[in-house]
Design an enzyme around this catalytic site. Structure first.
Site, PDB file in Angstrom:
ATOM      1  N   ARG A   1     -32.132  34.914  41.226  1.00 33.85           N
ATOM      2  CA  ARG A   1     -33.321  35.078  40.389  1.00 33.85           C
ATOM      3  C   ARG A   1     -33.995  33.723  40.174  1.00 33.85           C
ATOM      4  NH1 ARG A   1     -32.021  35.810  35.749  1.00 33.85           N
ATOM      5  NH2 ARG A   1     -29.764  35.966  35.942  1.00 33.85           N
TER       6      ARG A   1
ATOM      7  N   TYR B   1     -34.860  38.948  46.886  1.00 33.33           N
ATOM      8  CA  TYR B   1     -33.570  38.980  46.170  1.00 33.33           C
ATOM      9  C   TYR B   1     -33.570  40.048  45.064  1.00 33.33           C
ATOM     10  CZ  TYR B   1     -29.791  37.968  43.039  1.00 33.33           C
ATOM     11  OH  TYR B   1     -28.691  38.116  42.234  1.00 33.33           O
TER      12      TYR B   1
ATOM     13  N   GLY C   1     -32.623  40.711  41.856  1.00 34.07           N
ATOM     14  CA  GLY C   1     -33.200  40.584  40.517  1.00 34.07           C
ATOM     15  C   GLY C   1     -34.697  40.304  40.531  1.00 34.07           C
TER      16      GLY C   1
ATOM     17  N   LYS D   1     -33.623  44.366  36.415  1.00 29.26           N
ATOM     18  CA  LYS D   1     -33.849  43.428  35.305  1.00 29.26           C
ATOM     19  C   LYS D   1     -35.298  43.509  34.801  1.00 29.26           C
ATOM     20  CE  LYS D   1     -29.704  41.424  36.020  1.00 29.26           C
ATOM     21  NZ  LYS D   1     -28.535  41.549  35.175  1.00 29.26           N
TER      22      LYS D   1
ATOM     23  N   HIS E   1     -28.426  43.892  28.008  1.00 26.07           N
ATOM     24  CA  HIS E   1     -27.748  43.439  29.233  1.00 26.07           C
ATOM     25  C   HIS E   1     -26.246  43.683  29.065  1.00 26.07           C
ATOM     26  CE1 HIS E   1     -27.223  39.810  32.210  1.00 26.07           C
ATOM     27  NE2 HIS E   1     -27.163  40.968  32.825  1.00 26.07           N
TER      28      HIS E   1
ATOM     29  N   SER F   1     -25.311  36.759  33.409  1.00 24.30           N
ATOM     30  CA  SER F   1     -25.104  37.069  34.820  1.00 24.30           C
ATOM     31  C   SER F   1     -23.944  36.255  35.379  1.00 24.30           C
ATOM     32  CB  SER F   1     -26.374  36.769  35.619  1.00 24.30           C
ATOM     33  OG  SER F   1     -27.368  37.701  35.273  1.00 24.30           O
TER      34      SER F   1
ATOM     35  N   CYS G   1     -20.775  36.515  34.642  1.00 25.42           N
ATOM     36  CA  CYS G   1     -19.768  36.169  33.627  1.00 25.42           C
ATOM     37  C   CYS G   1     -18.824  37.323  33.324  1.00 25.42           C
ATOM     38  CB  CYS G   1     -20.442  35.679  32.361  1.00 25.42           C
ATOM     39  SG  CYS G   1     -21.263  34.089  32.587  1.00 25.42           S
TER      40      CYS G   1
ATOM     41  N   ASN H   1     -16.702  43.275  36.363  1.00 27.51           N
ATOM     42  CA  ASN H   1     -15.234  43.304  36.335  1.00 27.51           C
ATOM     43  C   ASN H   1     -14.698  44.058  35.123  1.00 27.51           C
ATOM     44  OD1 ASN H   1     -13.562  41.545  38.432  1.00 27.51           O
ATOM     45  ND2 ASN H   1     -15.642  40.773  38.281  1.00 27.51           N
TER      46      ASN H   1
ATOM     47  N   ASP I   1     -24.093  46.822  33.902  1.00 29.81           N
ATOM     48  CA  ASP I   1     -25.106  45.778  33.731  1.00 29.81           C
ATOM     49  C   ASP I   1     -26.088  46.030  32.587  1.00 29.81           C
ATOM     50  OD1 ASP I   1     -26.097  43.254  34.697  1.00 29.81           O
ATOM     51  OD2 ASP I   1     -27.802  44.281  35.591  1.00 29.81           O
TER      52      ASP I   1
ATOM     53  N   ARG J   1     -23.820  39.450  47.246  1.00 29.55           N
ATOM     54  CA  ARG J   1     -23.768  40.689  46.454  1.00 29.55           C
ATOM     55  C   ARG J   1     -23.403  41.911  47.286  1.00 29.55           C
ATOM     56  NH1 ARG J   1     -25.066  40.338  40.704  1.00 29.55           N
ATOM     57  NH2 ARG J   1     -25.648  38.156  40.463  1.00 29.55           N
TER      58      ARG J   1
ATOM     59  N   PHE K   1      -9.333  39.413  33.864  1.00 33.88           N
ATOM     60  CA  PHE K   1      -9.355  40.637  34.681  1.00 33.88           C
ATOM     61  C   PHE K   1      -8.581  41.771  33.989  1.00 33.88           C
ATOM     62  CE2 PHE K   1     -10.037  36.948  37.475  1.00 33.88           C
ATOM     63  CZ  PHE K   1     -11.303  37.272  37.935  1.00 33.88           C
TER      64      PHE K   1
HETATM   65  P1  GDP Z   1     -21.444  39.986  36.122  1.00 32.13           P
HETATM   66  O1  GDP Z   1     -22.492  39.338  36.943  1.00 32.13           O
HETATM   67  O2  GDP Z   1     -21.590  39.679  34.656  1.00 32.13           O
HETATM   68  O3  GDP Z   1     -21.302  41.440  36.402  1.00 32.13           O
HETATM   69  O4  GDP Z   1     -20.045  39.277  36.511  1.00 32.13           O
HETATM   70  P2  GDP Z   1     -18.873  39.741  37.506  1.00 32.13           P
HETATM   71  O5  GDP Z   1     -17.992  40.764  36.879  1.00 32.13           O
HETATM   72  O6  GDP Z   1     -19.454  40.088  38.830  1.00 32.13           O
HETATM   73  O7  GDP Z   1     -18.036  38.395  37.607  1.00 32.13           O
HETATM   74  C1  GDP Z   1     -18.640  37.174  37.990  1.00 32.13           C
HETATM   75  C2  GDP Z   1     -17.561  36.202  38.417  1.00 32.13           C
HETATM   76  O8  GDP Z   1     -16.671  35.963  37.323  1.00 32.13           O
HETATM   77  C3  GDP Z   1     -16.730  36.737  39.563  1.00 32.13           C
HETATM   78  O9  GDP Z   1     -16.469  35.696  40.476  1.00 32.13           O
HETATM   79  C4  GDP Z   1     -15.455  37.177  38.885  1.00 32.13           C
HETATM   80  O10 GDP Z   1     -14.338  37.097  39.740  1.00 32.13           O
HETATM   81  C5  GDP Z   1     -15.328  36.232  37.690  1.00 32.13           C
HETATM   82  N1  GDP Z   1     -14.633  36.880  36.551  1.00 32.13           N
HETATM   83  C6  GDP Z   1     -14.886  38.112  36.045  1.00 32.13           C
HETATM   84  N2  GDP Z   1     -14.018  38.430  35.039  1.00 32.13           N
HETATM   85  C7  GDP Z   1     -13.203  37.343  34.893  1.00 32.13           C
HETATM   86  C8  GDP Z   1     -12.112  37.043  34.017  1.00 32.13           C
HETATM   87  O11 GDP Z   1     -11.698  37.835  33.167  1.00 32.13           O
HETATM   88  N3  GDP Z   1     -11.538  35.806  34.160  1.00 32.13           N
HETATM   89  C9  GDP Z   1     -11.977  34.908  35.103  1.00 32.13           C
HETATM   90  N4  GDP Z   1     -11.363  33.736  35.167  1.00 32.13           N
HETATM   91  N5  GDP Z   1     -12.998  35.171  35.948  1.00 32.13           N
HETATM   92  C10 GDP Z   1     -13.616  36.365  35.852  1.00 32.13           C
HETATM   93  P1  PGA Z   2     -25.897  40.143  37.215  1.00 31.99           P
HETATM   94  O1  PGA Z   2     -27.426  40.048  37.620  1.00 31.99           O
HETATM   95  O2  PGA Z   2     -25.285  38.870  37.690  1.00 31.99           O
HETATM   96  O3  PGA Z   2     -25.985  40.209  35.715  1.00 31.99           O
HETATM   97  O4  PGA Z   2     -25.233  41.308  37.841  1.00 31.99           O
HETATM   98  C1  PGA Z   2     -28.034  40.407  38.782  1.00 31.99           C
HETATM   99  C2  PGA Z   2     -29.199  39.481  39.080  1.00 31.99           C
HETATM  100  O5  PGA Z   2     -29.042  38.263  38.878  1.00 31.99           O
HETATM  101  O6  PGA Z   2     -30.225  39.974  39.497  1.00 31.99           O
HETATM  102 MN    MN Z   3     -22.645  42.462  37.604  1.00 29.45          MN
END
Ligand code: GDP
Ligand code: PGA
Ligand code: MN
Length: 602
Positions: free
Chosen positions: A78, A217, A219, A226, A246, A268, A270, A274, A293, A386, A512
């Site tokens: 983004r 891309y 987003g 978004k 979000h 994003s 974070c 997961n 999301d 992605r 995790f």
């Molecule tokens: P989103 O963009 O908020 O959906 O984030 P994701 O779930 O795709 O995770 C983004 C990154 O953070 C990935 O590389 C994950 O492996 C990592 N991650 C997610 N949950 C955890 C956790 O509980 N601990 C750690 N250390 N890393 C995490």
């Molecule tokens: P996300 O956002 O990382 O919160 O899944 C997607 C995006 O950046 O467009």
């Molecule tokens: Mn995500």
């Protein structure tokens, strides 16, 4: 000659027809194609992309009906610098958004749009955010010159003929225009990932329009996500008394069989995707997914807040996703029907990314299209690569996913990526304290947006890049939601941080699946049967109250991860004050919470 809508458009919606005609007259595509979202259409488009060498069909045994794309190396995230909220007044966009006057932005972008679809087809993509049978379905139509966008929208939204039919002759819809900004002269060959160095992602909250130019891309280009479901919807929600956030949505069932709904807002990259698909490591607990999301939350007749996921797919960060971290995401993509962007390709025609497996393959083609071996200095997959995959394939999808009324929310979590200061989990005292926790939420920046990575910034409710109006009014809206509801019917608010690090720079908490232990503590708190210690930052687990049975974690590390450290918080105070000064007009109820924090720390 420019294409016209013609007599055979599959709708009699006069406003839609006139707008399609108007945008075609400006952008001058060679043809106009109304998309129906059918499987036949998916096949036609994916075949066409593969035939032209733009997409790679993955090995049918590994990833059936799935496709691989490599973007232009400059178009991978983004672009927050080029994202604008074009409200009537500058104050309407507030202190956190880029603003331009609507007429000026439309002038600038009309010049860019003029003839921008020459040599291409303009696709008309009708969609609905949330179930089509909702009381007040939220429609959109995206006009785009990208087939990648069309097939991605088929995964991510309820797209096509059903949405168009439900729009009838006159239902309102959000007008979304998207162009990659790469017209083709007669006989000019296309490139694998057309885009333009000039990019604008513009939102017109009063007229509910989105104009996007120059990027393919997710987003920036999948405008239902978004742009609509957060930026435009947050403005709608402000006017209509609901929340567009979000947040992931998950359903947690205890060993006693009691169900709880948890929503969680993290910036994003974070951890939303997961946590949404978590496989609990503690016996007897199960998780079902509703969304990863975005959550739209409205009050039900019983006075509780009900959450709906407006999306229909996952657009997840690939690196870090594997059977050891997020097995349910792996199972979802292995069912096929998915799109992969900027990951690496194996010789076998499958995809790979960092930490997908506990070994590195001997040879790959990296996201630049270059040969890659484990000796390479660079990552094989882009850190923001992605997967785009249908939510229906998630093996733990909740039965309520398509419930247009949504599910009643028990707890809201705010979180971020903080190496220090912020404890693993803390419970707010009440709604306003929880709103303060959200308002002061901070996180290290990630690869999901262009710019420096790892810089701590304030990210209120993980919505900093997504609030479609003045952030002060947004915080006031949260306070108002609390005032207009009965306190005991509102979700309880918590703060979490999976990313606290030791002196040596290692994550203290395993994260995790182990995050289920924190979810357990949270719902035990709701039931009044988990012990906590009150601290100025909220109530944190008392020693022994977090279930660590079967977890091999050094008790000293656990203490580090969960502790409240007054010295660290004293350093946080000036940062929060600076942030509130930047906001300028923080609601009194939230300022009062800062005063309380100061007193409690003194
Ligand atoms: P989103 O963009 O908020 O959906 O984030 P994701 O779930 O795709 O995770 C983004 C990154 O953070 C990935 O590389 C994950 O492996 C990592 N991650 C997610 N949950 C955890 C956790 O509980 N601990 C750690 N250390 N890393 C995490
Ligand atoms: P996300 O956002 O990382 O919160 O899944 C997607 C995006 O950046 O467009
Ligand atoms: Mn995500």
């Amino acid at each position: 000659m420019t294409a016209t809508v013609g007599q055979n458009a599959p709708t009699t919606h006069a406003d839609l027809l006139a707008w399609v005609e108007e945008v075609a007259a400006l952008t001058k595509p060679d043809a106009i194609r109304w998309c129906d979202g059918s499987d036949a259409e998916w096949k036609e488009f994916t075949d066409h992309l593969v035939d032209r060498g733009i997409a790679t069909r993955l090995n049918e045994e590994a990833k059936p009906n799935s496709f691989y794309f490599r973007s232009d190396p400059s178009d991978v995230a983004r672009v927050e610098d080029q994202t604008f909220i074009c409200s009537e007044t500058e104050a309407g966009a507030g202190p956190t958004n880029n603003w331009a006057a609507p007429a000026e932005m439309k002038q600038t972008m009309s010049e860019l749009y003029d003839g921008c679809m020459k040599g291409r087809t303009m696709f008309v993509v009708p969609f609905c955010m949330g179930p089509i049978d909702a009381d007040d379905p939220k429609f959109g139509v995206e006009l785009t010159d990208s087939e990648y966008v069309v097939i991605s929208m088929k995964i991510m939204t309820r797209m096509g003929a059903d949405a168009l039919k439900a729009m009838g002759d006159d239902k309102p819809f959000v007008k979304c225009i998207h162009s990659v900004g790469y017209p083709l002269a007669d006989g000019q060959d296309d490139v694998a990932w057309p885009c333009n160095d000039t990019k604008y992602i513009s939102h017109f909250p009063e007229t509910r329009e989105i104009w996007s130019y120059g990027s393919g891309y997710g987003g920036n280009a999948l405008l239902g996500k978004k742009c609509y479901a957060l930026r435009i919807a947050s403005a709608m929600a402000h006017d209509e008394g609901w929340l567009a956030e979000h947040m992931l949505i998950l359903e947690l069932t205890s060993p006693e069989g009691k169900k709880y709904v948890v929503c969680a807002a993290f910036p994003s990259a974070c951890g939303k995707t997961n946590l949404a698909m978590l496989e609990p490591t503690i016996p007897g607990w199960t998780v079902k997914t509703l969304g990863d999301d975005i959550a739209w939350m409205r009050f039900g007749e019983d006075g509780r807040l009900y959450a709906v996921n407006p999306e229909n797919g996952f657009f997840g960060v690939a690196p870090g996703t594997g059977y050891h971290t997020n097995p349910n995401a792996m199972r979802t993509i292995e069912a096929g029907n998915s799109i992969f962007t900027n990951v690496a390709l194996t010789p076998y025609g499958d995809v790979w990314w960092e930490e997908m497996t506990d070994f590195e393959p001997d040879s790959l083609t990296d996201w630049h299209g270059k040969p890659w071996t484990p000796e390479a200095e660079v990552k094989a997959a882009h850190p923001n690569s992605r997967f785009t995959t249908p939510i229906s394939q998630c093996p733990i999808l909740s039965d309520d996913f398509n419930n247009p009324k949504g599910v009643p929310v028990d707890a809201i979590l705010f979180g971020g990526r903080r190496a220090s200061t912020v404890p693993l989990v803390a419970q707010s005292r009440d709604w306003n304290h929880g709103t303060f926790m959200g308002a002061t939420c901070s996180s290290e920046t990630t690869a999901a947006a262009t710019g420096a990575v790892g810089v701590v910034r304030r990210d209120p409710m993980a919505m900093l890049p997504f609030i479609g109006y003045n952030a002060n009014d947004y915080l006031q809206h949260w306070v108002n939601i609390g005032e207009n509801a009965e306190a005991d019917k509102l979700p309880k608010i918590f703060f979490v941080n999976w990313f606290r690090k030791s002196q040596e720079g290692k994550f203290l908490w395993p994260g995790f699946g182990e995050n289920s232990r924190v979810l357990e503590w949270i719902v035990r708190r709701l039931e009044g049967d988990a012990e906590a210690i009150d601290t100025p930052a909220g109530a944190i687990p008392a020693e022994g109250s977090l279930n660590v049975e079967g977890l091999s974690l050094d008790p000293a590390k656990l203490a580090e991860a969960t502790k409240f450290d007054a010295e660290e918080w004293k350093k946080e105070l000036p940062l929060i004050e600076e942030w509130f000064e930047k906001l300028g007009n923080v609601p009194d109820a939230i300022k009062a919470e800062l005063d309380k924090l100061k007193q409690n720390l003194a």
